[in-house]
Design a protein around this motif. Structure first.
Motif, short mmCIF file in Angstrom:
data_model
loop_
_atom_site.label_atom_id
_atom_site.label_comp_id
_atom_site.label_asym_id
_atom_site.label_seq_id
_atom_site.Cartn_x
_atom_site.Cartn_y
_atom_site.Cartn_z
N GLN A 177 0.83 -1.20 0.00
CA GLN A 177 0.00 0.00 0.00
C GLN A 177 0.87 1.26 0.00
O GLN A 177 0.58 2.23 -0.71
CB GLN A 177 -0.91 0.00 1.23
CG GLN A 177 -1.80 1.22 1.34
CD GLN A 177 -2.66 1.17 2.59
OE1 GLN A 177 -3.15 0.12 2.98
NE2 GLN A 177 -2.83 2.32 3.23
N ILE A 178 1.94 1.23 0.77
CA ILE A 178 2.83 2.40 0.85
C ILE A 178 3.55 2.63 -0.48
O ILE A 178 3.58 3.76 -1.00
CB ILE A 178 3.86 2.19 1.98
CG1 ILE A 178 3.17 2.32 3.35
CG2 ILE A 178 5.01 3.20 1.87
CD1 ILE A 178 4.07 2.00 4.53
N TRP A 179 4.10 1.58 -1.06
CA TRP A 179 4.94 1.75 -2.25
C TRP A 179 4.16 1.90 -3.55
O TRP A 179 4.75 2.16 -4.60
CB TRP A 179 5.95 0.61 -2.35
CG TRP A 179 7.04 0.77 -1.33
CD1 TRP A 179 7.16 0.09 -0.15
CD2 TRP A 179 8.11 1.70 -1.36
NE1 TRP A 179 8.25 0.54 0.55
CE2 TRP A 179 8.86 1.53 -0.18
CE3 TRP A 179 8.52 2.67 -2.29
CZ2 TRP A 179 9.98 2.29 0.11
CZ3 TRP A 179 9.65 3.42 -2.00
CH2 TRP A 179 10.37 3.22 -0.82
N THR A 180 2.84 1.71 -3.51
CA THR A 180 2.04 1.97 -4.71
C THR A 180 1.45 3.38 -4.69
O THR A 180 0.70 3.75 -5.60
CB THR A 180 0.90 0.94 -4.83
OG1 THR A 180 0.13 0.90 -3.60
CG2 THR A 180 1.43 -0.44 -5.14
N GLN A 181 1.80 4.18 -3.70
CA GLN A 181 1.32 5.56 -3.66
C GLN A 181 1.98 6.40 -4.76
O GLN A 181 3.08 6.08 -5.21
CB GLN A 181 1.65 6.19 -2.30
CG GLN A 181 0.90 5.57 -1.13
CD GLN A 181 1.22 6.28 0.17
OE1 GLN A 181 0.39 6.99 0.70
NE2 GLN A 181 2.43 6.10 0.66
#
Length: 223
Positions: A177-181
């Motif tokens: 979730q963090i790295w697909t921002q």
């Protein structure tokens, strides 16, 4: 004779002035185009990210809520209750912690309409800082607490391995979730770096960027 010299000077200076104006105008238009990409593409990415993860957590909450009472195995019902709490917290976070890009796009359009390029540059730096914060260690604290408690609760039920798997799975999902921002503003800042070009006794301040492609390696300079 003086009149002829004056006319010659004007004939030489006028094209140079027009050429310099055209270069400045082209450079400014190029900067606006780059900022269009940062704010508009970033907002589209943010909306897709927001609705995509909301679309993951909402069905997960529904499935866990159903399994918490309808699953035939007591362990499955117990795990589903834990999963329902985690999904509810994650869904609540998606609905309350919004991406900063849509608001930044609205402010960018206002600044662009008034031609405030310096304000746009400052806004881009603020957006890049927000992107970095949302990828920093602070963004992992909440997930670490929630998944740690969930794993401990399952382990306390006598299933240590299931608790460890629950914790690891939850942390992995949070990392995705963090790295697909969106990170368009951060990438734009990293793209060009300040530098000074020296040509003999003359120095020209500007910016450079490395261009790396599948079959080429080059650099771009702008001033």
């Amino acid at each position: 004779m003086h009149v002829s010299a004056l006319v010659t000077t004007l004939e030489i200076a006028l094209p140079v002035s027009l050429q310099a104006h055209a270069q400045v105008q082209a450079q400014t238009e190029g900067q606006w185009s780059e900022y269009d990409d940062v704010f508009e593409v970033g907002t589209r990415h943010a909306n897709i990210w927001q609705w995509g993860w909301t679309g993951i957590y909402a069905p997960s909450l529904a499935v866990n809520a159903y399994q918490s009472s309808e699953a035939s195995d007591p362990d499955d019902r117990f795990d589903a209750r834990v999963g329902a709490v985690k999904s509810a917290l994650a869904l609540g976070g998606m609905l309350t912690d919004r991406q900063p890009h849509p608001a930044a796009l609205a402010e960018y359009e206002r600044l662009k309409a008034s031609g405030e390029l310096s304000g746009v540059q400052a806004l881009g730096l603020q957006l890049a800082q927000a992107e970095r914060e949302r990828r920093g260690w602070g963004a992992r604290v909440g997930s670490l607490v929630v998944n740690g408690v969930a794993g401990a609760v399952i382990a306390a039920d006598g299933r240590e391995s299931d608790g460890a798997i629950n914790f690891a799975t939850g942390m992995l999902v949070n990392e995705l979730q963090i790295w697909t921002q969106p990170n368009q503003a951060t990438s734009a800042i990293n793209r060009f770096q300040p530098a000074t070009l020296s040509l003999g006794p003359m120095t020209i301040p500007g910016e450079y960027a490395l261009n790396v492609g599948p079959q080429q390696l080059g650099a771009t300079w702008r001033y």
